[in-house]
Scaffold this motif. Sequence first.
Motif, mmCIF file in Angstrom:
data_model
loop_
_atom_site.group_PDB
_atom_site.id
_atom_site.type_symbol
_atom_site.label_atom_id
_atom_site.label_comp_id
_atom_site.label_asym_id
_atom_site.label_seq_id
_atom_site.Cartn_x
_atom_site.Cartn_y
_atom_site.Cartn_z
ATOM 1 N N VAL A 196 2.072 -9.013 -5.186
ATOM 2 C CA VAL A 196 1.593 -8.359 -6.419
ATOM 3 C C VAL A 196 1.348 -9.533 -7.482
ATOM 4 O O VAL A 196 0.846 -9.438 -8.668
ATOM 5 C CB VAL A 196 2.128 -7.439 -6.727
ATOM 6 N N ARG A 255 1.425 -6.238 -17.863
ATOM 7 C CA ARG A 255 1.348 -4.615 -17.694
ATOM 8 C C ARG A 255 0.250 -4.243 -16.766
ATOM 9 O O ARG A 255 0.626 -3.524 -16.359
ATOM 10 C CB ARG A 255 0.403 -4.851 -19.704
ATOM 11 N N GLY A 256 -0.910 -4.886 -16.434
ATOM 12 C CA GLY A 256 -1.287 -4.192 -15.964
ATOM 13 C C GLY A 256 -1.347 -4.676 -13.702
ATOM 14 O O GLY A 256 -1.257 -3.220 -13.794
ATOM 15 N N ILE A 257 -0.787 -5.151 -13.672
ATOM 16 C CA ILE A 257 -0.256 -5.356 -12.472
ATOM 17 C C ILE A 257 1.374 -4.230 -12.552
ATOM 18 O O ILE A 257 0.748 -3.349 -10.877
ATOM 19 C CB ILE A 257 0.553 -7.358 -12.742
ATOM 20 N N ARG A 275 1.987 -1.737 -13.674
ATOM 21 C CA ARG A 275 0.533 -0.129 -14.080
ATOM 22 C C ARG A 275 0.088 0.215 -12.718
ATOM 23 O O ARG A 275 0.443 1.140 -12.227
ATOM 24 C CB ARG A 275 -0.499 0.256 -14.866
ATOM 25 N N ARG A 276 -0.170 -0.883 -11.864
ATOM 26 C CA ARG A 276 -0.618 -0.769 -10.712
ATOM 27 C C ARG A 276 -0.167 -0.090 -9.869
ATOM 28 O O ARG A 276 0.115 0.683 -8.300
ATOM 29 C CB ARG A 276 -1.756 -1.938 -10.411
ATOM 30 N N HIS A 277 1.840 -1.436 -9.748
ATOM 31 C CA HIS A 277 2.864 -0.919 -9.427
ATOM 32 C C HIS A 277 4.016 -0.920 -8.904
ATOM 33 O O HIS A 277 4.990 -1.831 -9.798
ATOM 34 C CB HIS A 277 2.230 -2.782 -8.036
ATOM 35 N N PRO A 278 3.871 0.285 -10.336
ATOM 36 C CA PRO A 278 4.978 0.685 -10.511
ATOM 37 C C PRO A 278 6.257 0.323 -10.552
ATOM 38 O O PRO A 278 7.680 0.074 -10.114
ATOM 39 C CB PRO A 278 5.022 2.206 -11.252
ATOM 40 N N GLU A 290 -1.727 -8.801 -18.433
ATOM 41 C CA GLU A 290 -1.594 -9.607 -17.568
ATOM 42 C C GLU A 290 -0.646 -8.294 -16.894
ATOM 43 O O GLU A 290 -1.229 -7.943 -15.739
ATOM 44 C CB GLU A 290 -2.224 -10.617 -16.368
ATOM 45 N N ASP A 319 2.423 1.721 -3.232
ATOM 46 C CA ASP A 319 1.888 1.945 -4.077
ATOM 47 C C ASP A 319 1.542 3.478 -4.276
ATOM 48 O O ASP A 319 1.290 4.133 -5.284
ATOM 49 C CB ASP A 319 0.480 1.619 -4.699
ATOM 50 N N ARG A 329 0.963 -1.730 0.264
ATOM 51 C CA ARG A 329 0.473 0.233 -0.240
ATOM 52 C C ARG A 329 0.749 1.315 -0.273
ATOM 53 O O ARG A 329 0.543 2.287 -1.205
ATOM 54 C CB ARG A 329 -1.031 -0.330 1.295
ATOM 55 N N GLU A 385 -1.739 -11.666 -8.528
ATOM 56 C CA GLU A 385 -2.714 -10.902 -8.933
ATOM 57 C C GLU A 385 -2.920 -11.002 -10.233
ATOM 58 O O GLU A 385 -4.376 -11.021 -10.899
ATOM 59 C CB GLU A 385 -2.814 -9.393 -9.651
#
Length: 239
Positions: free
Chosen positions: A81, A107-109, A111-114, A105, A40, A37, A84
């Motif tokens: 992560v 890429r999405g992870i 982006r959420r957790h750079p 998938e 992020d 958290r 996910e």
Amino acid sequence: MAGRAAEPEVIWARPERAGRGPRPAYSRSDIVAAAVRLADADGIDALSMRRIAADVGCGTMSLYNYVPRKEDLHELMVDAVSGEYEFTGAPSGDWRADMLAVGREARGILRRHPWVIRLMTTGYASGPNALRFLEHCLTCLEGVGLPGGAKMELIANINGTVMTIVANELALAERARGLPWSEEEEQAVRGAYLMRQLAGGAYPRLAAVMAESGATRIDPEEIFDRTLGRVLDSFVAPE
């Protein structure tokens, strides 16, 4: 000759709590969830055991009973992560489509957790979610006529390509946030400058390529899929 101060240890082999004594107030997953958290929200450089302890509500030194080293915390965070990935259902049987889905998938992870891009290493491949990821990918590749080592290289190439693409996307987004004008205005000015340079004749090949491509809008989703497709084709030529 002095002895070594410590022995190598795998965090996954370390029990979360001793067999005796009262049950701890917190679990290792509580610590890791708090760390994710905070990373992020503020980035990995802002993460500290003190901040994690404040978020969880315990003493800083007590965290070391759960996670003895910073490197262990990073490994736990990356694996958390990695959980996910959905991997819903069995692979379709089209290995290219299945591996492209894995890349999307990922890429999405990212982006959420750079911050994961900063921490990711092949050394973090023994956690439960990392093993689940590898098993899924190898299942997708089961019918592909490649030796096992090449399959692992293919998976690593997909991961590396996705991380590079997302790192560039994040850098562009961060830069755009700091501009006093819109991204469209920026690109219009840069485009006009580029056209003036090309019109001078010093870059004929680049001018020819730009004239061929014209003003076609670049779709980042199409570029992403096409780039991963070329990585896959470099291992197994399309039929």
